[in-house]
Scaffold this active site. Structure first.
Site, PDB file in Angstrom:
ATOM      1  N   GLY A 287       0.354  -6.304   6.787  1.00  0.00           N
ATOM      2  CA  GLY A 287       0.909  -4.963   6.908  1.00  0.00           C
ATOM      3  C   GLY A 287      -0.146  -3.915   6.602  1.00  0.00           C
ATOM      4  O   GLY A 287      -1.354  -4.170   6.682  1.00  0.00           O
ATOM      5  N   MET A 416       9.024   4.165   2.630  1.00  0.00           N
ATOM      6  CA  MET A 416       8.212   4.138   1.411  1.00  0.00           C
ATOM      7  C   MET A 416       6.792   4.619   1.677  1.00  0.00           C
ATOM      8  O   MET A 416       5.849   3.838   1.749  1.00  0.00           O
ATOM      9  CB  MET A 416       8.255   2.734   0.804  1.00  0.00           C
ATOM     10  CG  MET A 416       9.660   2.356   0.354  1.00  0.00           C
ATOM     11  SD  MET A 416       9.872   0.629  -0.097  1.00  0.00           S
ATOM     12  CE  MET A 416       9.013   0.581  -1.660  1.00  0.00           C
ATOM     13  N   LEU A 417       6.673   5.934   1.826  1.00  0.00           N
ATOM     14  CA  LEU A 417       5.396   6.591   2.059  1.00  0.00           C
ATOM     15  C   LEU A 417       5.293   7.791   1.123  1.00  0.00           C
ATOM     16  O   LEU A 417       6.286   8.487   0.888  1.00  0.00           O
ATOM     17  CB  LEU A 417       5.285   7.068   3.508  1.00  0.00           C
ATOM     18  CG  LEU A 417       5.336   5.981   4.590  1.00  0.00           C
ATOM     19  CD1 LEU A 417       5.522   6.609   5.961  1.00  0.00           C
ATOM     20  CD2 LEU A 417       4.078   5.133   4.551  1.00  0.00           C
ATOM     21  N   HIS A 544     -12.683  22.719  22.921  1.00  0.00           N
ATOM     22  CA  HIS A 544     -13.580  21.706  23.482  1.00  0.00           C
ATOM     23  C   HIS A 544     -14.983  21.892  22.885  1.00  0.00           C
ATOM     24  O   HIS A 544     -15.450  23.025  22.739  1.00  0.00           O
ATOM     25  CB  HIS A 544     -13.652  21.872  25.003  1.00  0.00           C
ATOM     26  CG  HIS A 544     -14.668  20.980  25.650  1.00  0.00           C
ATOM     27  ND1 HIS A 544     -14.441  19.639  25.868  1.00  0.00           N
ATOM     28  CD2 HIS A 544     -15.929  21.234  26.118  1.00  0.00           C
ATOM     29  CE1 HIS A 544     -15.511  19.111  26.446  1.00  0.00           C
ATOM     30  NE2 HIS A 544     -16.436  20.067  26.604  1.00  0.00           N
TER      31      HIS A 544
END
Length: 571
Positions: A287, A416-417, A544
């Site tokens: 993960g 869960m962050l 750019h």
């Protein structure tokens, strides 16, 4: 014993409330959670739920009466309970002896509007936001402020990953005409750890300073909730508060297989303190944690093998992203073993043997357990909350099944962050102070993996979009190999992928693997939060040369209008 129905304090400025209408009469049966009366404050009308089941024994204050907050307005009890026992004089000092537990507790009589348990991302943000709204706030933290993210997670791991990035730049310097003679690269792990610790300390002390600057009272120790809905610290002190925010965070998930409890098997918490780089390391779990830390230690010199039970790593991401990430990680010399079920860990003395069902064993000096994290429910104490699969259940306001107690962040297990925990903490604080009015929206919450290159996403994957919308979607894609800034920076691997609704041009998902993906995804989050269509994005002028032009080109590709992609052959 009768249960008191009180006039609630719905906000720090509320001093009284008016009873609009009782929906039950004396003698009626009521159930916990059932609406029994309506009240009116100076700001809003509210429905009050029964907090216990039984008989409505007594209505003390009737319809149209205005009473101060926390005043008893009725009683719920057993059918045979005498109404006479409910008279106020019965609640005066009876001379009953105080329990031994109560005697040894130090009570902090000056009540708080909000008490927060836990000083991680959800907790400290909730405490600061509540204080900003004028509440008197206390926060209880058993360790160091900042939680998993600041201390043993996202911040320290990024210090390690930056080292790997620097090494990669050095290795590729010659291709850019930068000649470094005798380019032998060595790591002083003492200094690596020292630098990481310095970054962590600066941030954690900064959090504490922020709390103090907002007038939040800080208490050190382990906090939990007792049966009276008070916060108890180390079984020594009691904090009383109108509302509680339970932000207990998460802990490492320990899989139950033979031999896993071994000194050579490290958690992500342990790994960042190593002073020696293991020659070989197997990572159990592919993960986010496994991919990041596996890449970190491969960059530091370890031979890394990632073992994952699913058929691909970082399985929450779009299939095209995971396929590309797998290719690029393997290119860096990391071995990836998927569809692998670990059955046992055997200590062979100088090596660990990782046994895999139906496959050959994997051998390594150290193993990293990176299966993931689970909610830490240790602070729940004596209060019974509704839970589901090991997480505490909350509604859209972040309130638990127990009224007046909120649970933002990892403890509710929704997403869960750390950045999601920030928002949940903020929402919980506003609802605790001002009454439930703000909900958590997670549509625009991105997910990021800080590999090299970085991976980021927001919204639906292509598989999820097809499941929901069928074939009525359009896909746009642009490779960084055609982006001028990426080519000039020797960072031309990866791509941007956009998924949109075919009919209205609604953006359903954006996926990025490539340089600064973690920064670029916030632009996509804003697009989705503001409900900007594909056509509106394409009408925007991008600077750019920038990496962000890849986003513009991917959106233009949704409409078959991308200029810097070769013309597609008609099917």
């Amino acid at each position: 014993m009768a249960f008191e129905i009180i006039m609630p304090k719905a906000g720090i400025d509320m001093t009284e409330g008016q009873i609009v209408k009782w929906l039950k009469k004396e003698g009626d049966q009521v159930k916990e959670g059932e609406i029994i009366l309506e009240i009116m404050t100076d700001k809003t009308s509210m429905e009050i739920e029964a907090e216990a089941s039984g008989i409505l024994l007594k209505i003390v204050h009737k319809d149209d009466e205005t009473v101060p907050v926390t005043t008893v307005i009725g009683y719920i009890g057993d059918e045979n309970e005498s109404i006479d026992t409910l008279m106020p004089e019965e609640f005066e000092d009876t001379g009953a002896e105080e329990s031994e537990e109560d005697k040894r507790m130090i009570r902090l009589e000056d009540n708080y509007n909000v008490a927060v348990i836990g000083g991680g991302p959800a907790g400290y943000v909730a405490a600061i936001r509540a204080a900003q709204l004028g509440a008197k706030v206390a926060i209880v933290e058993k360790g160091v402020f900042g939680g998993t993210c600041l201390n043993v997670g996202c911040i320290p791991s990024k210090a390690y990953l930056k080292n790997v990035e620097i090494v990669e730049h050095i290795k590729h310097a010659a291709s850019r005409g930068i000649i470094i003679e005798n380019p032998e690269i060595k790591f002083d792990m003492e200094k690596v750890v020292e630098f990481k610790n310095g970054v962590v300390k600066k941030l954690t002390t900064g959090v504490e300073a922020l709390l103090k600057s907002h007038g939040v009272d800080i208490y050190r120790g382990f906090g939990k909730i007792n049966k009276n809905k008070d916060v108890v610290i180390d079984d020594k002190q009691i904090i009383k508060a109108d509302k509680i925010i339970l932000a207990g965070g998460s802990k490492v998930f320990m899989i139950d297989i033979p031999g896993i409890k071994n000194d050579k098997v490290l958690t992500s918490d342990d790994l960042l303190g190593l002073k020696e780089v293991p020659e070989t390391m197997v990572v159990l779990g592919g993960g986010v944690i496994g991919a990041e830390m596996g890449l970190s230690f491969a960059g530091l010199g370890s031979k890394v093998i990632i073992v994952e039970m699913m058929d691909h790593i970082v399985s929450m991401f779009d299939d095209d992203i995971t396929d590309e990430l797998t290719r690029l990680i393997k290119k860096k010399g990391i071995e990836i073993v998927t569809s692998a079920k670990v059955t046992e860990v055997v200590d062979k003395g100088d090596k660990l043997e990782i046994k895999i069902e139906g496959r050959e064993s994997v051998f390594a000096d150290k193993a990293l357990l990176a299966i993931g994290r689970v909610p830490d429910l240790e602070s729940l104490g004596e209060v019974k909350f509704e839970t589901e699969r090991g997480r505490i259940k909350v509604d859209k306001y972040m309130e638990t099944s127990v009224k007046g107690i909120y649970a933002p962040g990892d403890i509710n297990g929704i997403k869960m962050l750390a950045h999601v925990a920030f928002r949940m903490g903020e929402v919980a604080a506003e609802n605790a102070v001002k009454g439930n009015h703000r909900s958590v929206k997670l549509l625009s919450a991105p997910s990021v993996v800080y590999t090299l290159p970085e991976v980021a996403m927001v919204g639906l994957t292509e598989a999820q979009a097809r499941e929901k919308y069928g074939d009525d979607i359009r896909i746009g894609r642009f490779n960084f190999s055609a982006n001028g800034r990426a080519l000039a920076s020797s960072e031309a691997e990866g791509f941007v992928k956009v998924i949109a609704d075919n009919r209205y041009g609604e953006v359903l998902g954006v996926h990025i693997i490539g340089p600064t993906a973690a920064e670029l995804i916030t632009q996509a989050s804003l697009i989705m939060e503001m409900e900007i269509t594909v056509d509106e994005v394409v009408n925007t002028i991008y600077g750019h040369p920038t990496y962000s032009e890849a986003i513009f080109e991917a959106f233009a590709d949704v409409l078959d209008e991308a200029v810097h992609i070769p013309k597609k052959k008609k099917k």
